[in-house]
Design a protein around this motif. Sequence first.
Motif, short mmCIF file in Angstrom:
data_model
loop_
_atom_site.label_atom_id
_atom_site.label_comp_id
_atom_site.label_asym_id
_atom_site.label_seq_id
_atom_site.Cartn_x
_atom_site.Cartn_y
_atom_site.Cartn_z
N LEU A 81 0.83 -1.20 0.00
CA LEU A 81 0.00 0.00 0.00
C LEU A 81 0.86 1.25 0.00
O LEU A 81 1.72 1.42 0.87
N GLY A 82 0.66 2.13 -0.97
CA GLY A 82 1.39 3.39 -1.03
C GLY A 82 2.79 3.22 -1.59
O GLY A 82 3.25 2.12 -1.87
N GLY A 83 3.47 4.34 -1.76
CA GLY A 83 4.84 4.32 -2.22
C GLY A 83 4.99 3.85 -3.65
O GLY A 83 4.02 3.70 -4.39
N VAL B 183 9.59 -4.78 9.18
CA VAL B 183 9.64 -4.02 7.93
C VAL B 183 10.45 -4.80 6.90
O VAL B 183 11.46 -5.40 7.23
N VAL B 184 9.99 -4.79 5.64
CA VAL B 184 10.74 -5.41 4.55
C VAL B 184 11.28 -4.32 3.64
O VAL B 184 10.64 -3.30 3.43
N LEU C 273 10.65 0.67 1.72
CA LEU C 273 10.41 0.01 3.00
C LEU C 273 8.91 -0.11 3.25
O LEU C 273 8.18 0.88 3.16
N TYR C 274 8.47 -1.32 3.57
CA TYR C 274 7.05 -1.58 3.84
C TYR C 274 6.91 -2.31 5.17
O TYR C 274 7.66 -3.24 5.45
N ALA D 172 2.21 -1.31 4.52
CA ALA D 172 2.17 0.10 4.13
C ALA D 172 3.58 0.64 3.93
O ALA D 172 4.51 0.28 4.67
N TRP D 173 3.73 1.53 2.97
CA TRP D 173 5.00 2.16 2.67
C TRP D 173 5.47 2.98 3.86
O TRP D 173 4.71 3.78 4.43
N GLN D 174 6.74 2.80 4.25
CA GLN D 174 7.33 3.52 5.37
C GLN D 174 8.35 4.57 4.91
O GLN D 174 8.80 5.37 5.71
N GLY D 175 8.76 4.51 3.66
CA GLY D 175 9.76 5.43 3.11
C GLY D 175 10.73 4.68 2.22
O GLY D 175 10.57 3.49 1.96
#
Length: 88
Positions: free
Chosen positions: A31-33, A53-54, A70-71, A82-85
Amino acid sequence: MDEEEFMRGRVYGADHEDAGPRLGRTYAQLLGGPLDGLLLDVTDRPAEEARGVVALLTELGAFGSGGRALYGPVDADGRRLAWQGDAP
């Protein structure tokens, strides 16, 4: 999203000719990114890793070729990440 719509998704890292999900495998939705909407095969991922996180290789993130997106998990079952950056 219903199950039929989910199964039509493209799988991260799969060959373009065979990019759809396979029966008997477990997938998480990204999701996202830069990888938004792709599915990640998590079939063989240990349960303790499912909460972490993967870092997924992508050329589409802030760091270009060789960069990583990073998700992290959104829910306890790890079916949505979800996308973390981005990271180099």
